[in-house]
Write a protein that holds these residues in place. Structure first.
Motif, short mmCIF file in Angstrom:
data_model
loop_
_atom_site.label_atom_id
_atom_site.label_comp_id
_atom_site.label_asym_id
_atom_site.label_seq_id
_atom_site.Cartn_x
_atom_site.Cartn_y
_atom_site.Cartn_z
N UNK A 1 19.07 25.00 13.58
CA UNK A 1 19.02 23.93 12.55
C UNK A 1 18.80 22.62 13.06
N UNK A 2 17.70 21.85 12.34
CA UNK A 2 17.47 20.57 12.83
C UNK A 2 18.68 19.52 12.17
N UNK A 3 19.32 18.71 13.33
CA UNK A 3 20.43 18.13 12.99
C UNK A 3 19.92 16.97 11.94
N UNK A 4 18.76 16.47 11.79
CA UNK A 4 18.49 15.17 10.95
C UNK A 4 18.08 16.02 9.82
N UNK A 5 17.05 16.90 9.73
CA UNK A 5 16.40 17.42 8.36
C UNK A 5 17.19 18.56 7.73
N UNK A 6 18.11 19.30 8.69
CA UNK A 6 18.76 20.60 8.17
C UNK A 6 17.65 21.72 8.13
N UNK A 7 16.35 21.40 8.62
CA UNK A 7 15.36 22.44 8.29
C UNK A 7 15.96 23.63 9.49
N UNK A 8 15.72 24.75 8.78
CA UNK A 8 16.26 26.14 9.52
C UNK A 8 15.09 27.04 9.39
N UNK A 9 15.55 28.04 9.98
CA UNK A 9 14.61 29.53 9.90
C UNK A 9 15.55 30.50 10.70
N UNK A 10 15.19 31.79 10.55
CA UNK A 10 15.80 32.91 11.02
C UNK A 10 14.72 33.73 11.68
N UNK A 11 15.23 33.93 13.00
CA UNK A 11 14.30 34.72 13.99
C UNK A 11 15.14 36.14 13.86
N UNK A 55 16.49 21.56 21.94
CA UNK A 55 17.75 21.60 22.63
C UNK A 55 18.54 22.56 22.12
N UNK A 56 19.48 22.94 22.93
CA UNK A 56 20.46 23.73 22.36
C UNK A 56 21.60 23.34 23.02
N UNK A 57 22.48 22.90 21.76
CA UNK A 57 23.88 22.36 22.11
C UNK A 57 25.08 22.92 21.05
N UNK A 58 25.94 22.63 21.64
CA UNK A 58 27.24 22.85 20.49
C UNK A 58 27.41 21.59 19.80
N UNK A 59 28.08 21.77 18.40
CA UNK A 59 28.14 20.58 17.80
C UNK A 59 29.74 20.81 17.18
N UNK A 60 30.26 19.43 16.91
CA UNK A 60 31.45 19.46 16.22
C UNK A 60 31.35 18.68 14.87
N UNK A 61 30.18 18.44 14.40
CA UNK A 61 29.81 17.93 13.24
C UNK A 61 30.18 18.91 12.22
N UNK A 62 31.14 18.82 11.48
CA UNK A 62 31.61 19.76 10.50
C UNK A 62 30.63 20.28 9.38
N UNK A 63 29.64 18.89 8.83
CA UNK A 63 28.78 19.02 7.74
C UNK A 63 27.80 20.25 8.37
N UNK A 64 27.12 19.97 9.62
CA UNK A 64 26.27 20.83 10.16
C UNK A 64 26.73 22.12 10.31
N UNK A 65 27.83 22.30 10.88
CA UNK A 65 28.46 23.67 10.98
C UNK A 65 28.74 24.56 9.76
N UNK A 66 28.95 23.66 8.68
CA UNK A 66 29.47 24.36 7.35
C UNK A 66 27.93 24.84 6.84
N UNK A 67 26.94 23.79 7.17
CA UNK A 67 25.48 24.22 6.60
C UNK A 67 24.98 25.40 7.08
#
Length: 121
Positions: A1-11, A55-67
């Motif tokens: 998931x892109x942090x700014x746009x929330x653009x995402x896709x499944x592989x 870039x691969x990173x962990x996040x503590x942003x609850x909104x991104x994790x939730x989405x």
């Protein structure tokens, strides 16, 4: 998931050896998904050729994790429903659906539209 746009896709269907060349696989699939979302091909080329986009990173942003969790839950549900009906899930259609999913934290509401806006010249 892109942090700014929330653009995402499944592989799907990745094997152990695929992770040795994951960046290439990811970028190819990103370009294909952007193209399927009717993003300008020159904008896609410029975006994907920028080596700093992955870039691969962990996040503590609850909104991104939730989405992200919501997108996983929706994807699993669709995959399970298709499996019960005996049909193979069309990943391109699944990914189109995921980026037309309402994201209330975005001004554009939809992640596909947010990504289109960011990549528009």
């Amino acid at each position: 998931m892109n942090n700014k746009t929330r653009y995402n896709f499944v592989l799907a269907g990745l094997k152990k050896e695929d992770f040795k060349k994951f960046n290439k696989i990811f970028l190819n699939n990103l370009a294909e998904n952007l193209q399927a979302d009717q993003i300008d091909s020159e904008a896609i080329k410029a975006y994907v050729s920028n080596g700093n986009i992955v870039s691969y990173t962990s996040t503590s942003n609850r909104s991104i994790i939730s989405q992200m969790n919501e997108m996983i839950m929706v994807s699993k549900s669709i995959l399970e429903e298709d499996n019960m009906q005996g049909i193979e899930t069309d990943l391109y259609e699944l990914n189109r659906f995921l980026n037309r999913f309402v994201m209330l934290k975005l001004p554009e509401t939809y992640s596909g539209e947010a990504m289109r806006k960011v990549l528009s010249p």
